[in-house]
Design a protein around this motif. Sequence first.
Motif, PDB file in Angstrom:
ATOM      1  N   ALA A 169       9.085  -8.820   6.001  1.00 53.40           N
ATOM      2  CA  ALA A 169       8.985  -7.397   6.348  1.00 53.40           C
ATOM      3  C   ALA A 169       8.754  -6.559   5.091  1.00 53.40           C
ATOM      4  O   ALA A 169       7.980  -5.590   5.118  1.00 53.40           O
ATOM      5  N   GLN A 170       9.412  -6.947   4.003  1.00 55.35           N
ATOM      6  CA  GLN A 170       9.206  -6.226   2.742  1.00 55.35           C
ATOM      7  C   GLN A 170       7.754  -6.363   2.283  1.00 55.35           C
ATOM      8  O   GLN A 170       7.160  -5.416   1.769  1.00 55.35           O
ATOM      9  N   ASP A 171       7.188  -7.548   2.464  1.00 58.33           N
ATOM     10  CA  ASP A 171       5.769  -7.752   2.109  1.00 58.33           C
ATOM     11  C   ASP A 171       4.872  -6.847   2.956  1.00 58.33           C
ATOM     12  O   ASP A 171       3.921  -6.244   2.449  1.00 58.33           O
ATOM     13  N   VAL A 172       5.168  -6.792   4.241  1.00 54.11           N
ATOM     14  CA  VAL A 172       4.359  -5.948   5.133  1.00 54.11           C
ATOM     15  C   VAL A 172       4.507  -4.478   4.732  1.00 54.11           C
ATOM     16  O   VAL A 172       3.523  -3.727   4.696  1.00 54.11           O
ATOM     17  N   ALA A 173       5.729  -4.082   4.380  1.00 52.60           N
ATOM     18  CA  ALA A 173       5.968  -2.691   3.968  1.00 52.60           C
ATOM     19  C   ALA A 173       5.166  -2.361   2.707  1.00 52.60           C
ATOM     20  O   ALA A 173       4.554  -1.284   2.614  1.00 52.60           O
ATOM     21  N   ALA A 174       5.145  -3.293   1.761  1.00 53.07           N
ATOM     22  CA  ALA A 174       4.419  -3.054   0.504  1.00 53.07           C
ATOM     23  C   ALA A 174       2.915  -2.978   0.772  1.00 53.07           C
ATOM     24  O   ALA A 174       2.205  -2.120   0.226  1.00 53.07           O
ATOM     25  N   PHE A 175       2.431  -3.873   1.623  1.00 49.33           N
ATOM     26  CA  PHE A 175       1.013  -3.862   2.012  1.00 49.33           C
ATOM     27  C   PHE A 175       0.661  -2.519   2.672  1.00 49.33           C
ATOM     28  O   PHE A 175      -0.362  -1.899   2.360  1.00 49.33           O
TER      29      PHE A 175
END
Length: 265
Positions: A169-175
Amino acid sequence: MFDKFNRRIHYLRISVTDRCNLRCVYCMPKEGVRLVRHEDILSFEEILDVARTAVALGVDKVRLTGGEPLVRRDVVTLVRMLAGVDGIRDLAMTTNGILLGRYAAPLADAGLDRVNISLDTLDAQRYAALTRGGDLARVFEGIDAAQAAGLEPIKLNCVVAESSAEPDAQDVAAFARRRGFAARFIRRMDLLCGTFWPVEGGSGGDCPRCNRLRLSSEGTVYPCLFSDIGFSVRELGPEEALRRAVQHKPASGQTSRNRFHAVGG
Ligand code: SAM
C-alpha cells in the motif's frame, strides 16, 4: 431523494456485468462463480431507462462497475448513451485497468469523466498471485492511457489486509503521489460476516454518510452492499424499484449473501 435517516441519496453505481477478466483472491473463488445468464443481463436501453429515472429522482452521480465493466461488449456505446442524460454531473467508472489501454480514449470521447483503477501492489508477481494471473504491465499501460485521455482525476483503489501502512500500500501511495493521482485504501471486507470499515481517502463504508444505491447487472436495485434487500426494476419498473430501495435503505450495513462481483463492490 432522502431516506428515512435523512441521508440524501444521489449516487447510483451500475454493475454492467458480473463477468470479470481477473479472479482476485478476496473477490471470487478460484473456480469462478455461477454467472448470470446473458438474457437476464439488463440491456443498454434498460440501464439507460433506470439511469434517466434515477436522475429525475435526484441522482447526479453515476459510476459503472462490475464484474469488470470493460468486458461488457460495446460498453463505450453505453457510456455514450449515459453521457447524453442531462443531469448526470459526474460519470465515472471503476475498472481493473487491464483493458484500459485499448478503451481509455474511446471512453473519454464517449463522455466518460474519470476512472478509478484498482491497484493493490506494484509488484508484478504479487499482482499475478493476487489476481490469479493478471498482467500488471497492462494495468500500467491502462493508467497511462487514462491519463493521456484526460480521464481525471484518476483514483487508485488499493485493497489492504489491515491498513495503508502495509508495504504494498505504501508503494501504491508513493506511485500515486509521483503521478498526481489520489489513492484510496479499502480494508478487505467480508460481506457474509458483515465486516467492513470506512474507506481511507474515500467515502465508502461510512454508513451515516452513505448516499448510494446499487443496480446489479440483472436489474436489482440494492440499497446497501451489506444487505440482501433488493428491488427488481423488471418486476416493479425503475421508479418503484428505486423509490423502494431508498425507503428500505438500512441505517447501516449488516451482512449479505451477495458477492462483490455481483453487486459491483
Ligand atoms: N473490476 C473492477 C475493478 O477491479 O475495479 C470493478 C469491480 S471490483 C468488485 C470493485 C472494487 O471492489 C475493486 O477495487 C476491488 O478491489 C474491490 N473489492 C473486491 N472485493 C473486495 C473485498 N472483499 N474487500 C474490499 N474490496 C474489495
